[in-house]
Design an enzyme around this catalytic site. Structure first.
Site, mmCIF file in Angstrom:
data_model
loop_
_atom_site.group_PDB
_atom_site.id
_atom_site.type_symbol
_atom_site.label_atom_id
_atom_site.label_comp_id
_atom_site.label_asym_id
_atom_site.label_seq_id
_atom_site.Cartn_x
_atom_site.Cartn_y
_atom_site.Cartn_z
ATOM 1 N N THR A 155 0.845 -1.196 0.000
ATOM 2 C CA THR A 155 0.000 0.000 0.000
ATOM 3 C C THR A 155 0.884 1.251 0.000
ATOM 4 O OG1 THR A 155 -1.770 -1.193 1.106
ATOM 5 C CG2 THR A 155 -1.820 1.220 1.273
ATOM 6 N N ASN B 186 -5.243 -9.369 -8.448
ATOM 7 C CA ASN B 186 -5.501 -10.091 -7.201
ATOM 8 C C ASN B 186 -6.914 -10.651 -7.163
ATOM 9 O OD1 ASN B 186 -5.862 -7.098 -6.988
ATOM 10 N ND2 ASN B 186 -6.962 -7.683 -5.138
ATOM 11 N N GLN C 52 1.028 -9.691 -6.769
ATOM 12 C CA GLN C 52 0.574 -11.069 -7.020
ATOM 13 C C GLN C 52 1.417 -11.772 -8.097
ATOM 14 O OE1 GLN C 52 -1.510 -12.434 -5.022
ATOM 15 N NE2 GLN C 52 -2.534 -10.672 -4.076
ATOM 16 N N SER D 276 5.314 -7.062 -1.917
ATOM 17 C CA SER D 276 4.866 -7.154 -0.526
ATOM 18 C C SER D 276 5.240 -8.521 0.045
ATOM 19 C CB SER D 276 3.344 -6.964 -0.469
ATOM 20 O OG SER D 276 2.887 -7.081 0.853
ATOM 21 N N ALA D 277 5.948 -8.505 1.194
ATOM 22 C CA ALA D 277 6.528 -9.751 1.729
ATOM 23 C C ALA D 277 5.490 -10.788 2.161
ATOM 24 C CB ALA D 277 7.426 -9.406 2.915
ATOM 25 N N HIS D 278 4.347 -10.331 2.689
ATOM 26 C CA HIS D 278 3.434 -11.333 3.259
ATOM 27 C C HIS D 278 2.681 -12.132 2.196
ATOM 28 C CE1 HIS D 278 -0.679 -9.277 3.237
ATOM 29 N NE2 HIS D 278 0.101 -8.259 2.925
ATOM 30 N N THR E 99 13.271 4.724 10.433
ATOM 31 C CA THR E 99 14.175 3.583 10.632
ATOM 32 C C THR E 99 13.592 2.350 9.944
ATOM 33 O OG1 THR E 99 14.849 4.513 12.739
ATOM 34 C CG2 THR E 99 15.334 2.171 12.387
ATOM 35 N N CYS F 215 -8.693 -7.406 1.402
ATOM 36 C CA CYS F 215 -8.380 -6.097 1.962
ATOM 37 C C CYS F 215 -9.151 -4.989 1.251
ATOM 38 C CB CYS F 215 -6.886 -5.842 1.915
ATOM 39 S SG CYS F 215 -6.130 -6.307 0.380
HETATM 40 N N1 PMP Z 1 -1.737 -4.764 -4.395
HETATM 41 C C1 PMP Z 1 -2.248 -5.983 -4.614
HETATM 42 C C2 PMP Z 1 -2.404 -6.474 -6.022
HETATM 43 C C3 PMP Z 1 -2.637 -6.794 -3.537
HETATM 44 O O1 PMP Z 1 -3.153 -7.998 -3.777
HETATM 45 C C4 PMP Z 1 -2.494 -6.294 -2.220
HETATM 46 C C5 PMP Z 1 -2.928 -7.128 -1.033
HETATM 47 N N2 PMP Z 1 -4.262 -7.597 -1.119
HETATM 48 C C6 PMP Z 1 -1.948 -5.020 -2.037
HETATM 49 C C7 PMP Z 1 -1.591 -4.280 -3.149
HETATM 50 C C8 PMP Z 1 -1.766 -4.415 -0.661
HETATM 51 O O2 PMP Z 1 -0.705 -5.060 0.003
HETATM 52 P P1 PMP Z 1 -0.240 -4.721 1.480
HETATM 53 O O3 PMP Z 1 -1.092 -5.562 2.368
HETATM 54 O O4 PMP Z 1 1.204 -5.151 1.548
HETATM 55 O O5 PMP Z 1 -0.391 -3.255 1.684
#
Ligand code: PMP
Length: 371
Positions: free
Chosen positions: A70, A146, A175, A195-197, A233, A315
């Site tokens: 984000t 996504n 993705q 994005s790491a997660h 940081t 999300c």
């Molecule tokens: N972009 C895409 C295409 C996503 O799928 C997501 C997570 N659903 C995000 C952005 C947002 O990622 P984050 O949770 O790391 O902010």
């Protein structure tokens, strides 16, 4: 529990959690400090940058660590904004972390164009060709959707953009990174979000790749970290855990595995003629609907059967999913019926078979109850 909502997040690798702990509890030093152990941490961060650049296939450019996709998307868009009569172009398929920034630009008086999607979920390249001109400052087209798993031809997008303008091309690669094989240099993107997660790293950490950092301005002001592009940081434990997750993943091997899982599921689901599958090129995401069955009702029933799926992007609000599916020309009834199934490479074939059977039996039961 069979977790089939991996587009919303993934389970962190144990080894990544180990790295997290190491850099939180032992090598906890501030990378900007002058003393030796802190320099060691700074060097570790630079190794993490190299690791990401290598996985991206980037011979040049810079990694800016952020708090996740984000923030990376906000930085890429708001950071490339300039005063004057510039225009901005966004695909209708973008995640809210891009789409809602576009809306904010509009509120602030910028000229914003939206690109429709084709029936297969890819952006409409002809529309892009028509709208880009010498006034275009920035074009945003995501790599993999996504919502649907549609894969945009970024090389084609970049060729169009560069042949008609001096605009920057930003790509949300959340993705796609560590899921499909590509090289950023070949794609021709000027910036790219990760994005790491989404690849078994921790939540709250990500990065923005920028080809030419001089073209980007910071949106967060402070101590000047990250080459003055993102003060604050760095989240060292998160970054080192992200590096570990990245190193553990074999992208092409995982792709093959997931492709097989998706095929197994599609074969089971397609035995029922009420099932409609949105064909897509990323094997990691499968969007489907069961005629006459509400997607949310189905997802809740599946939860009771220990199968977790999503009714759209977790999300985002339901509206975002609707925006994307509707702009692909999917009928309203099918949009309301849609669920999103998303894989990782560590799910077993037996789990996918079980999930497939449960999806069909739950949907058939709900369908019967309605009639
Ligand atoms: N972009 C895409 C295409 C996503 O799928 C997501 C997570 N659903 C995000 C952005 C947002 O990622 P984050 O949770 O790391 O902010």
């Amino acid at each position: 529990m069979i977790f089939l909502d991996n587009a919303s997040t993934t389970k962190m690798f144990e080894s990544a959690a180990g790295q997290y702990k190491k850099y939180a509890c032992q090598l906890f030093y501030n990378p900007s400090a002058f003393y030796r152990p802190a320099r060691e941490v700074k060097n570790a961060l630079d190794e993490a940058r190299k690791c990401l650049l290598e996985r991206l296939g980037a011979k040049q450019g810079q990694i800016v660590f952020t708090s996740g996709a984000t923030e990376s998307n906000n930085l890429a868009i708001m950071g490339s904004r300039r005063n004057g009569k510039w225009e901005y172009v966004f695909s209708m398929g973008e995640h809210p972390s891009v789409f809602n920034v576009a809306k904010e630009l509009e509120r602030q008086g910028c000229v914003v164009h939206y690109l429709p999607l084709q029936n297969n979920g890819e952006v409409d390249y002809d529309a892009l060709e028509k709208v880009v001109n010498e006034k275009t400052r920035l074009v945003c087209v995501m790599h993999v959707s996504n919502e649907t798993g549609a894969l945009n031809d970024i090389k084609k997008v970049s060729k169009i953009v560069k042949s008609k303008s001096k605009a920057l091309l930003h790509v949300d690669g959340v993705q796609a990174f560590n899921k499909i094989v590509f090289s950023i240099d070949e794609l021709g993107a000027d910036s790219y979000t990760i994005s790491a997660h989404k690849f078994h790293g921790p939540k709250g950490v990500g990065a923005l790749y920028v080809r030419n950092p001089n073209l980007l301005k910071s949106i967060v002001f402070g101590g000047g970290q990250e080459n003055d592009l993102r003060s604050g940081t760095e989240n060292v434990p998160g970054i080192m855990a992200m590096k570990d997750a990245c190193e553990k993943i074999n992208v092409s091997e995982n792709f093959e595995k997931v492709q097989k899982l998706k095929n197994i599921l599609c074969n089971i689901l397609q035995k029922d003629e009420n099932v409609k599958i949105v064909e897509s090129l990323s094997p990691y995401i499968l969007s489907m609907s069961y005629r006459g069955v509400n997607g949310e009702t189905l997802a809740r029933a599946l939860q009771d059967e220990d199968v977790l799926v999503s009714t759209g992007s977790a999300c985002s609000t339901k509206k975002a999913g609707n925006r994307i599916l509707e702009s692909m020309g999917i009928r309203k009834e099918d949009v309301v019926s849609s669920i999103r199934i998303s894989f990782n490479a560590y799910i077993t074939e037996a789990e996918v078979e079980e999930a497939g059977r449960k999806i069909l039996s739950c949907a058939q039961k709900i369908h019967l109850l309605k009639i």
